[in-house]
Design a protein around this motif. Structure first.
Motif, PDB file in Angstrom:
ATOM      1  N   HIS A 121       1.078  -1.021   0.038  1.00 53.05           N
ATOM      2  CA  HIS A 121      -0.238   0.002  -0.098  1.00 53.05           C
ATOM      3  C   HIS A 121       0.924   1.257  -0.358  1.00 53.05           C
ATOM      4  N   ALA A 122       1.911   1.437   0.594  1.00 48.94           N
ATOM      5  CA  ALA A 122       2.879   2.402   0.713  1.00 48.94           C
ATOM      6  C   ALA A 122       3.230   2.547  -0.378  1.00 48.94           C
ATOM      7  N   LYS A 123       3.893   1.616  -1.647  1.00 47.82           N
ATOM      8  CA  LYS A 123       4.298   1.782  -3.077  1.00 47.82           C
ATOM      9  C   LYS A 123       3.285   2.202  -3.252  1.00 47.82           C
ATOM     10  N   HIS A 124       2.143   1.818  -3.330  1.00 50.60           N
ATOM     11  CA  HIS A 124       0.607   2.367  -4.112  1.00 50.60           C
ATOM     12  C   HIS A 124       0.907   3.693  -4.055  1.00 50.60           C
ATOM     13  N   ASP A 125       1.016   4.495  -2.450  1.00 52.36           N
ATOM     14  CA  ASP A 125       0.830   5.434  -2.860  1.00 52.36           C
ATOM     15  C   ASP A 125       1.996   6.189  -3.270  1.00 52.36           C
ATOM     16  N   GLU A 126       2.643   6.042  -3.495  1.00 50.72           N
ATOM     17  CA  GLU A 126       3.997   6.498  -4.101  1.00 50.72           C
ATOM     18  C   GLU A 126       4.109   6.630  -5.442  1.00 50.72           C
ATOM     19  N   ASP A 128       3.014   4.071  -9.071  1.00 50.61           N
ATOM     20  CA  ASP A 128       1.635   3.115 -10.237  1.00 50.61           C
ATOM     21  C   ASP A 128       3.089   1.902  -9.622  1.00 50.61           C
ATOM     22  N   ILE A 129       2.343   0.822  -8.958  1.00 51.37           N
ATOM     23  CA  ILE A 129       3.333  -0.246  -8.783  1.00 51.37           C
ATOM     24  C   ILE A 129       3.333  -1.762  -9.089  1.00 51.37           C
ATOM     25  N   THR A 130       2.309  -1.214 -10.283  1.00 50.71           N
ATOM     26  CA  THR A 130       2.311  -2.794 -11.868  1.00 50.71           C
ATOM     27  C   THR A 130       3.268  -2.111 -12.497  1.00 50.71           C
ATOM     28  N   ARG A 131       3.812  -1.259 -12.097  1.00 50.37           N
ATOM     29  CA  ARG A 131       5.637  -0.802 -13.042  1.00 50.37           C
ATOM     30  C   ARG A 131       6.768  -2.171 -13.091  1.00 50.37           C
ATOM     31  N   PHE A 132       6.235  -2.697 -11.413  1.00 55.95           N
ATOM     32  CA  PHE A 132       6.977  -4.184 -10.780  1.00 55.95           C
ATOM     33  C   PHE A 132       7.049  -5.518 -11.462  1.00 55.95           C
ATOM     34  N   LYS A 133       6.382  -4.904 -12.191  1.00 55.93           N
ATOM     35  CA  LYS A 133       5.572  -6.233 -12.290  1.00 55.93           C
ATOM     36  C   LYS A 133       5.878  -7.501 -13.035  1.00 55.93           C
ATOM     37  N   ASP A 134       7.014  -6.836 -14.507  1.00 55.52           N
ATOM     38  CA  ASP A 134       7.545  -7.464 -15.098  1.00 55.52           C
ATOM     39  C   ASP A 134       9.195  -7.598 -15.009  1.00 55.52           C
ATOM     40  N   LEU A 135       9.127  -6.707 -13.593  1.00 59.24           N
ATOM     41  CA  LEU A 135      10.965  -7.149 -13.344  1.00 59.24           C
ATOM     42  C   LEU A 135      11.582  -8.648 -13.046  1.00 59.24           C
ATOM     43  N   VAL A 148      12.427 -10.858  -0.702  1.00 55.89           N
ATOM     44  CA  VAL A 148      10.594 -11.162  -1.639  1.00 55.89           C
ATOM     45  C   VAL A 148      10.739 -10.546  -3.201  1.00 55.89           C
ATOM     46  N   PRO A 149      10.125 -11.558  -3.867  1.00 50.98           N
ATOM     47  CA  PRO A 149      10.722 -11.417  -5.187  1.00 50.98           C
ATOM     48  C   PRO A 149       9.254 -10.653  -6.000  1.00 50.98           C
ATOM     49  N   VAL A 150       9.151  -9.668  -7.129  1.00 59.45           N
ATOM     50  CA  VAL A 150       8.187  -9.954  -7.317  1.00 59.45           C
ATOM     51  C   VAL A 150       7.082 -10.461  -8.041  1.00 59.45           C
TER      52      VAL A 150
END
Length: 154
Positions: A121-126, A128-135, A148-150
């Motif tokens: 949630h904190a990352k979401h507030d910073e 778009d967290i979907t940018r981590f999805k394919d990394l 923890v692996p994304v």
């Protein structure tokens, strides 16, 4: 309870319209634990939508819960100390507020999961967290011992 300093608990069950009715047997000698079933009606089937079902279902049942608790308080048999609600029923806080009692949220997972939810949630507030999805990224979530692996996150 009026007679003594005993704790009594009433569990109010909102039945989902698609689930089979469960049979809960409350022992007659146990007056300190009570189950109250809110019957499922055909009307609640109309609330089923992919995005808002839980919210609409809980909102629909607020009036029922308010009436049940009001009857209990008016009977004079209990002194209402507070509400403990499931994490999906946080909207019932409005009902607790109507009686001027605190609400406590029961989180049905472990502390590590709660910590991960706060972290995400904190990352979401910073941003778009979907940018981590394919990394191929590993996150240092404070409630976990190891990074923890994304890719394994929901």
């Amino acid at each position: 309870m009026i007679n003594g300093y005993r704790l009594s608990i009433t569990i109010i069950i909102m039945n989902l319209p698609l689930q089979p009715k469960h049979n809960i047997i409350t022992p007659k000698a146990n007056f300190r634990l009570c189950f109250v079933d809110i019957p499922s009606k055909e009307l609640t089937k109309g609330l089923i939508t992919p995005n808002t079902y839980i919210h609409d279902f809980v909102e629909h049942h607020k009036t029922h819960v308010l009436n049940i608790v009001h009857e209990m308080v008016e009977s004079g048999k209990i002194r209402h100390a507070g509400f403990v609600v499931d994490m999906f029923c946080v909207a019932m806080t409005d009902v607790a507020n109507a009686f001027g009692v605190p609400t406590y949220i029961y989180f049905t997972s472990g502390a590590a999961m709660l910590g991960m939810m706060f972290y995400v949630h904190a990352k979401h507030d910073e941003g778009d967290i979907t940018r981590f999805k394919d990394l191929d990224l590993r996150l240092p979530i404070p409630s976990y011992v190891n990074v923890v692996p994304v890719k394994i996150l929901p």
